[in-house]
Design an enzyme around this catalytic site. Structure first.
Site, PDB file in Angstrom:
ATOM      1  N   TYR A 198       5.178  -2.749  -2.659  1.00 31.70           N
ATOM      2  CA  TYR A 198       4.581  -1.435  -2.396  1.00 31.70           C
ATOM      3  C   TYR A 198       3.624  -1.074  -3.525  1.00 31.70           C
ATOM      4  CZ  TYR A 198       4.200   3.601  -1.610  1.00 31.70           C
ATOM      5  OH  TYR A 198       3.713   4.867  -1.404  1.00 31.70           O
ATOM      6  N   SER A 226      -0.886   6.188  -4.200  1.00 28.27           N
ATOM      7  CA  SER A 226       0.410   6.620  -4.721  1.00 28.27           C
ATOM      8  C   SER A 226       0.399   6.472  -6.227  1.00 28.27           C
ATOM      9  CB  SER A 226       1.536   5.768  -4.136  1.00 28.27           C
ATOM     10  OG  SER A 226       2.769   6.016  -4.809  1.00 28.27           O
TER      11      SER A 226
END
Length: 278
Positions: free
Chosen positions: A149, A136
């Protein structure tokens, strides 16, 4: 191996029944790849749109072993592994308990490591293979109120690059794909850690609302799937692929700015630079 399949055409995809994983499975199958989609809710031996499925919980070693075994039986071996299983945790870093952090890391990081431990040996022995990890942009640019995250995706960055160096002499390649905001079921499935009365509550809720707005306005999984398909057809793959012109520019700018200024810009983007009162 045929020129169209420089690594071979036998593919295992984790998280393969939704989001990016499902989009990639469908596209690869349409191009002649033999695909096994693994997921926690999948059932071994069944088919979904012509794609074989196996059950695999990447947080469980026994489930990984069984899932990889079933995939090998269905395919006769694995040439390409695509890691798309994951989840998101939102909340203040201080508020997030060890159990939630473990859930994030066991799924998003240790799941990749665990599957690779049981797949890479076969690739190494056959002398060819490709490992694609879905990371990501949050692994290049830290996101407030998604600290764990981001930490998980940053960990994948280091792991993917080190692994690439280690396994290259055996004919196996590694690439990490870094999407930005996408409109997928990931948004609705996000796990929250926001206890009642948290000092961070109002600011966190405002920041996450901005994230969710951007995700819902983001691209589709098909765009990432197309990039995955192109990578599977290239003998030489880059270390990293950032998806989308906007995110390529943001990642570049973040990498060259002084850290204090870079963080200030990100903080302002998510309105995390000042407290919000209830």
């Amino acid at each position: 191996m045929e020129a169209a399949f420089p690594y071979g055409n036998r593919v295992l995809i984790t998280g393969g029944t939704s989001g990016i994983g499902l989009a990639a499975a469908r596209m690869l199958a349409a191009k002649g790849y033999r695909v096994v989609a693994a997921s926690r809710r999948g059932a071994s031996g069944q088919e979904m749109d012509g794609i074989a499925t196996v059950r695999m919980d990447v947080r469980n070693e026994a489930s990984i072993i069984e899932g990889v075994k079933n995939a090998v039986e269905l395919l006769g071996g694995i040439d390409i592994v695509i890691h798309s299983a994951g989840l998101g945790v939102a909340g203040a870093a201080e508020d997030t308990g060890a159990d939630i952090v473990s859930l994030q890391m066991e799924t998003g990081y240790m799941g990749v490591v665990g599957v690779n431990r049981h797949v890479l040996g076969g690739m190494r022995q056959q002398g060819h293979g490709l490992c694609i990890i879905i990371g990501s942009v949050a692994g290049l640019i830290p996101i407030p109120y998604q600290a764990h995250y981001s930490a998980c995706k940053y960990a994948l960055e280091g792991y993917a690059q080190a692994l690439r160096m280690e396994i290259a002499p055996f004919g196996v390649n590694v690439c990490i794909v870094e999407p930005g905001d996408l409109n997928t079921g990931f948004t609705a499935a996000r796990t929250y850690s926001l206890p009642e009365g948290s000092a961070y509550g109002p600011t966190c809720r405002r920041a996450v609302a901005i994230m969710e707005r951007d995700e819902k306005a983001g691209g589709t999984p098909d765009g990432v799937a197309r990039i995955i398909c192109r990578l599977c057809g290239k003998k030489s793959v880059p270390v990293r692929v950032v998806v989308g012109a906007k995110y390529k520019v943001l990642a570049f700018i973040f990498g060259i700015l002084p850290p204090r200024l870079a963080l200030a810009i990100v903080s302002r983007t998510y309105h995390a630079n000042r407290r919000v009162e209830e």
